[in-house]
Write a protein that holds these residues in place. Structure first.
Motif, short mmCIF file in Angstrom:
data_model
loop_
_atom_site.label_atom_id
_atom_site.label_comp_id
_atom_site.label_asym_id
_atom_site.label_seq_id
_atom_site.Cartn_x
_atom_site.Cartn_y
_atom_site.Cartn_z
N ARG A 150 0.83 -1.21 0.00
CA ARG A 150 0.00 0.00 0.00
C ARG A 150 0.86 1.26 0.00
O ARG A 150 0.51 2.27 -0.61
N GLN A 151 2.00 1.19 0.70
CA GLN A 151 2.93 2.32 0.68
C GLN A 151 3.48 2.54 -0.73
O GLN A 151 3.61 3.68 -1.19
N ASP A 152 3.80 1.43 -1.41
CA ASP A 152 4.32 1.52 -2.78
C ASP A 152 3.29 2.15 -3.71
O ASP A 152 3.63 3.00 -4.55
N VAL A 153 2.04 1.71 -3.58
CA VAL A 153 0.96 2.24 -4.42
C VAL A 153 0.81 3.74 -4.17
O VAL A 153 0.67 4.54 -5.11
N TYR A 154 0.84 4.13 -2.90
CA TYR A 154 0.72 5.55 -2.56
C TYR A 154 1.83 6.37 -3.23
O TYR A 154 1.58 7.41 -3.85
N LEU A 155 3.08 5.88 -3.11
CA LEU A 155 4.21 6.61 -3.69
C LEU A 155 4.08 6.71 -5.21
O LEU A 155 4.34 7.77 -5.80
N ARG A 156 3.65 5.62 -5.83
CA ARG A 156 3.53 5.60 -7.28
C ARG A 156 2.44 6.55 -7.77
O ARG A 156 2.62 7.28 -8.75
N GLU A 157 1.30 6.55 -7.06
CA GLU A 157 0.17 7.37 -7.49
C GLU A 157 0.35 8.84 -7.13
O GLU A 157 -0.02 9.74 -7.89
N THR A 158 0.88 9.09 -5.93
CA THR A 158 0.89 10.44 -5.40
C THR A 158 2.16 11.21 -5.75
O THR A 158 2.13 12.44 -5.83
N GLY A 159 3.27 10.48 -5.97
CA GLY A 159 4.53 11.14 -6.25
C GLY A 159 4.46 12.19 -7.34
O GLY A 159 4.89 13.35 -7.14
N PRO A 160 3.90 11.86 -8.52
CA PRO A 160 3.83 12.86 -9.60
C PRO A 160 3.00 14.08 -9.23
O PRO A 160 3.31 15.21 -9.65
N LEU A 161 1.93 13.86 -8.43
CA LEU A 161 1.07 14.99 -8.05
C LEU A 161 1.82 15.91 -7.09
O LEU A 161 1.75 17.15 -7.20
N ILE A 162 2.54 15.30 -6.13
CA ILE A 162 3.32 16.11 -5.18
C ILE A 162 4.39 16.90 -5.92
O ILE A 162 4.62 18.08 -5.64
N ASP A 163 5.03 16.25 -6.91
CA ASP A 163 6.05 16.94 -7.70
C ASP A 163 5.45 18.15 -8.43
O ASP A 163 6.07 19.22 -8.49
N GLU A 164 4.25 17.95 -8.98
CA GLU A 164 3.59 19.04 -9.71
C GLU A 164 3.29 20.21 -8.78
O GLU A 164 3.60 21.38 -9.11
N TYR A 165 2.71 19.92 -7.62
CA TYR A 165 2.37 21.00 -6.70
C TYR A 165 3.61 21.62 -6.07
O TYR A 165 3.65 22.82 -5.78
N ALA A 166 4.67 20.80 -5.88
CA ALA A 166 5.92 21.35 -5.35
C ALA A 166 6.53 22.34 -6.34
O ALA A 166 7.10 23.37 -5.94
N SER A 167 6.37 22.05 -7.64
CA SER A 167 6.90 22.95 -8.66
C SER A 167 6.19 24.30 -8.65
O SER A 167 6.73 25.30 -9.14
N ARG A 168 5.00 24.32 -8.07
CA ARG A 168 4.25 25.59 -7.94
C ARG A 168 4.50 26.26 -6.59
O ARG A 168 3.92 27.31 -6.29
N GLY A 169 5.32 25.61 -5.75
CA GLY A 169 5.62 26.17 -4.44
C GLY A 169 4.48 26.04 -3.44
O GLY A 169 4.38 26.81 -2.48
N LEU A 170 3.62 25.04 -3.64
CA LEU A 170 2.44 24.90 -2.78
C LEU A 170 2.60 23.90 -1.64
O LEU A 170 1.82 23.91 -0.69
N VAL A 171 3.61 23.03 -1.74
CA VAL A 171 3.70 21.91 -0.79
C VAL A 171 4.35 22.34 0.53
O VAL A 171 5.42 22.96 0.55
N LEU A 172 3.67 22.00 1.62
CA LEU A 172 4.19 22.20 2.98
C LEU A 172 4.44 20.83 3.59
O LEU A 172 3.50 20.09 3.89
N GLU A 173 5.69 20.46 3.76
CA GLU A 173 6.02 19.15 4.35
C GLU A 173 5.90 19.24 5.86
O GLU A 173 6.44 20.14 6.49
#
Length: 202
Positions: A150-173
């Motif tokens: 389930r962790q692998d699935v999360y990383l695979r599905e969510t990784g590209p979305l996080i990268d996209e929003y990070a490129s916009r400066g929106l992500v708060l870790e």
């Protein structure tokens, strides 16, 4: 979606990071509805809305709800009165097409996302936490292999979305390990850095 000052947030995090718990807390603290796609599906099916009837037919057939229908459900939910002053999305968007749809929907109202709260946690610690919970709850099917999958699935599905929003400066870790209050305080501090503050009523 009429209030440009309202917080329009996403929350993402791996299974076991306490995302659902923190979503409820954020909603209460900031006076915005926590909107989960799972909850929307269930509510529409339960209320037998036209959209719900379509969702039920798809789920009964064992199929996945397509992006187009998920987008319709989200558009309908964000048009409701309680979401006009902001919202917190949990479980949406999940695909690039859904990201594009949400961008277009918000832009049509002259709005944009405010921030993406990303709960991060050491993978091994999360696996151990979930494994203990499974033992306590007698869920023998929740094996370490299943949890890691389930962790692998999360990383695979969510990784590209996080990268996209990070490129916009929106992500708060935010570190997702610790007590509910500790993690909640970290989220508050992260949001305050973007000048997003609790409602007076909270």
């Amino acid at each position: 979606m009429t209030n440009p000052d309202g917080a329009r947030l996403l929350i993402v995090g791996p299974p076991g990071a306490g995302k659902g718990t923190q979503a409820v807390r954020i909603a209460e603290t900031y006076g915005i509805p926590a909107i989960s796609t799972g909850d929307i599906f269930r509510a529409n099916v339960r209320d037998e809305t036209p959209l719900g009837v379509r969702v039920k037919a798809i789920l009964d057939a064992g199929d996945y709800v397509p992006d187009s229908l998920t987008n319709e459900l989200i558009q309908d939910r964000l048009a409701q009165p309680d979401a006009q002053g902001g919202f917190l999305l949990d479980g949406y968007p999940r695909t690039a097409d859904q990201v594009a749809f949400l961008d277009t929907l918000l832009d049509s109202h002259g709005l944009a996302l405010t921030a993406v709260v990303q709960l991060v946690a050491d993978r091994d610690e999360i696996v151990e936490r979930l494994r203990k919970r499974a033992v306590e709850q007698g869920r023998s099917d929740d094996t370490e292999d299943a949890i890691r999958h389930r962790q692998d699935v999360y990383l695979r599905e969510t990784g590209p979305l996080i990268d996209e929003y990070a490129s916009r400066g929106l992500v708060l870790e935010v570190d997702g390990l610790g007590s509910i209050d500790e993690v909640g305080d970290r989220i508050d501090a992260a949001l305050a850095s973007r000048d997003i503050r609790p409602t007076a009523a909270a």
